[in-house]
Design an enzyme around this catalytic site. Structure first.
Site, PDB file in Angstrom:
ATOM      1  N   CYS A  64       0.080   3.862   2.720  1.00  0.00           N
ATOM      2  CA  CYS A  64       0.514   3.343   4.025  1.00  0.00           C
ATOM      3  C   CYS A  64       1.991   3.667   4.243  1.00  0.00           C
ATOM      4  CB  CYS A  64       0.325   1.830   4.097  1.00  0.00           C
ATOM      5  SG  CYS A  64      -1.391   1.297   3.924  1.00  0.00           S
ATOM      6  N   CYS A  97       0.837  -1.213   0.000  1.00  0.00           N
ATOM      7  CA  CYS A  97       0.000   0.000   0.000  1.00  0.00           C
ATOM      8  C   CYS A  97       0.869   1.259   0.000  1.00  0.00           C
ATOM      9  CB  CYS A  97      -0.907  -0.053   1.228  1.00  0.00           C
ATOM     10  SG  CYS A  97      -1.707   1.495   1.652  1.00  0.00           S
TER      11      CYS A  97
END
Length: 108
Positions: A36, A33
């Site tokens: 993230c 991600c």
């Protein structure tokens, strides 16, 4: 990466997060991600600056699908702030350190 950030999973989530005496900011994330990864440095800084007053915990949703399902994680990063074993606030998506700091401050 800060050594103050705690990594938790299905097996130790309850003891690490729900039974904590301090407020806990939980980051549901995954290694693939991009957003993230963008907020990871801010989480490291928060873990350092709130050490002893609040915890920062990361949960890899690929490895810990039980916890992710329990808290209805549908998009990541998803940050939940727990206090006394209850969710106090939720933030979905990458946000700045200031917004995350406000989440923790409200719970202190």
């Amino acid at each position: 990466m800060s050594n103050k950030v705690i990594h938790a999973g299905d097996a130790d989530f309850d003891s690490t997060v729900l039974q904590s005496d301090e407020p806990v900011l939980v980051d549901f994330w995954a290694p693939w991600c991009g957003p993230c990864k963008m907020i990871a440095p801010a989480l490291d800084e928060l873990a350092e600056s709130y050490a002893g007053r609040a915890k920062v915990v990361k949960v890899d949703i690929d490895q810990n699908q039980g916890v992710a399902m329990k808290y209805h994680v549908r998009s990541i990063p998803m940050l939940l702030l727990f206090k006394g074993g209850q969710v106090q606030s939720t933030q979905i998506g990458a946000v700045g350190k200031g917004q995350l700091s406000q989440m923790i401050d409200k719970a202190l």
